[in-house]
Design an enzyme around this catalytic site. Structure first.
Site, PDB file in Angstrom:
ATOM      1  N   ARG A   5      -2.945  -6.031  -8.756  1.00 32.74           N
ATOM      2  CA  ARG A   5      -1.898  -7.050  -8.738  1.00 32.74           C
ATOM      3  C   ARG A   5      -2.092  -8.128  -9.799  1.00 32.74           C
ATOM      4  O   ARG A   5      -1.141  -8.788 -10.186  1.00 32.74           O
ATOM      5  CB  ARG A   5      -1.858  -7.733  -7.370  1.00 32.74           C
ATOM      6  CG  ARG A   5      -1.477  -6.836  -6.228  1.00 32.74           C
ATOM      7  CD  ARG A   5      -1.609  -7.581  -4.931  1.00 32.74           C
ATOM      8  NE  ARG A   5      -2.991  -7.997  -4.760  1.00 32.74           N
ATOM      9  CZ  ARG A   5      -3.694  -7.911  -3.639  1.00 32.74           C
ATOM     10  NH1 ARG A   5      -3.125  -7.453  -2.564  1.00 32.74           N
ATOM     11  NH2 ARG A   5      -4.936  -8.288  -3.589  1.00 32.74           N
TER      12      ARG A   5
ATOM     13  N   SER B  77      -3.005  -7.607   2.495  1.00 34.38           N
ATOM     14  CA  SER B  77      -3.320  -7.528   3.929  1.00 34.38           C
ATOM     15  C   SER B  77      -3.794  -8.878   4.447  1.00 34.38           C
ATOM     16  O   SER B  77      -3.472  -9.265   5.574  1.00 34.38           O
ATOM     17  CB  SER B  77      -4.398  -6.472   4.176  1.00 34.38           C
ATOM     18  OG  SER B  77      -3.914  -5.194   3.888  1.00 34.38           O
TER      19      SER B  77
ATOM     20  N   HIS C 259       0.835  -1.199   0.000  1.00 34.16           N
ATOM     21  CA  HIS C 259       0.000   0.000   0.000  1.00 34.16           C
ATOM     22  C   HIS C 259       0.871   1.250   0.000  1.00 34.16           C
ATOM     23  O   HIS C 259       0.611   2.205  -0.744  1.00 34.16           O
ATOM     24  CB  HIS C 259      -0.899   0.045   1.245  1.00 34.16           C
ATOM     25  CG  HIS C 259      -1.944  -1.007   1.313  1.00 34.16           C
ATOM     26  ND1 HIS C 259      -2.087  -1.828   2.418  1.00 34.16           N
ATOM     27  CD2 HIS C 259      -2.900  -1.380   0.439  1.00 34.16           C
ATOM     28  CE1 HIS C 259      -3.088  -2.648   2.204  1.00 34.16           C
ATOM     29  NE2 HIS C 259      -3.602  -2.407   1.011  1.00 34.16           N
TER      30      HIS C 259
ATOM     31  N   LYS D 148     -16.459  -7.496   6.307  1.00 36.11           N
ATOM     32  CA  LYS D 148     -15.295  -8.266   6.741  1.00 36.11           C
ATOM     33  C   LYS D 148     -15.190  -8.238   8.263  1.00 36.11           C
ATOM     34  O   LYS D 148     -15.797  -7.418   8.926  1.00 36.11           O
ATOM     35  CB  LYS D 148     -14.006  -7.664   6.157  1.00 36.11           C
ATOM     36  CG  LYS D 148     -13.934  -7.697   4.652  1.00 36.11           C
ATOM     37  CD  LYS D 148     -12.629  -7.095   4.171  1.00 36.11           C
ATOM     38  CE  LYS D 148     -12.528  -7.100   2.657  1.00 36.11           C
ATOM     39  NZ  LYS D 148     -11.259  -6.537   2.203  1.00 36.11           N
TER      40      LYS D 148
END
Length: 159
Positions: free
Chosen positions: A91, A129, A18, A42
């Site tokens: 990504r 993460s 990040h 979450k």
């Protein structure tokens, strides 16, 4: 005219990946607002206020970066803060497909909002993460993946 960008995410926790995207964004835009989402769907390791504080500590070296929390639609936050750019790190192809959909919907709701996709540098291309949380939960060393303040906070949560 100044270019203001927002970089949204849950940042649970904020990782070196990040930070890479944020530092590069800070070089591209006049102002970057890191937008820490509540993440209702979450079960976060850190509460919202903790994630904001960790991001602020981790990014303190960047004078044109602010950290805010938010809940709701990103387009509303962007409009309220007069931001015209959303930065997203991508990504993989799977990330891109999802982010492309989000960018399209955001632009339909707020036509002045552009999304810029940044690939992570090779060093952080596989970092997430989720992986940091999983490694830490199993007693692994995450010191290469997060700042010292985040590492300390993870250690306190694990003990």
């Amino acid at each position: 005219m100044s270019k203001k960008a927002v970089y949204p995410g849950t940042f649970d926790p904020i990782t070196n990946g990040h930070v890479d995207i944020i530092e590069r964004s800070a070089n591209l835009f006049d102002e970057v607002i890191v937008v820490v989402a509540k993440s209702a769907g979450k079960a976060p390791l850190f509460e919202l206020a903790e994630r904001v504080e960790l991001a602020q500590r981790t990014l303190a070296h960047l004078s044109n970066v602010q950290v805010h929390s938010f809940e709701g639609l990103l387009v509303n936050f962007a409009q309220q803060h007069q931001a015209s750019i959303v930065v997203r790190g991508v990504r993989s192809i799977a990330d891109f497909e999802y982010e492309k959909q989000m960018a399209g919907m955001n632009q339909k709701m707020y036509p002045a909002l552009e999304t810029v996709f940044l690939n992570p540098t090779a060093l952080w291309a596989d970092l997430s993460s989720t992986l940091v949380r999983d490694i830490a939960r199993h007693g692994g060393d995450v010191s290469d993946f997060v700042s010292a303040s985040v590492l300390s906070a993870i250690s306190k949560k694990s003990s």
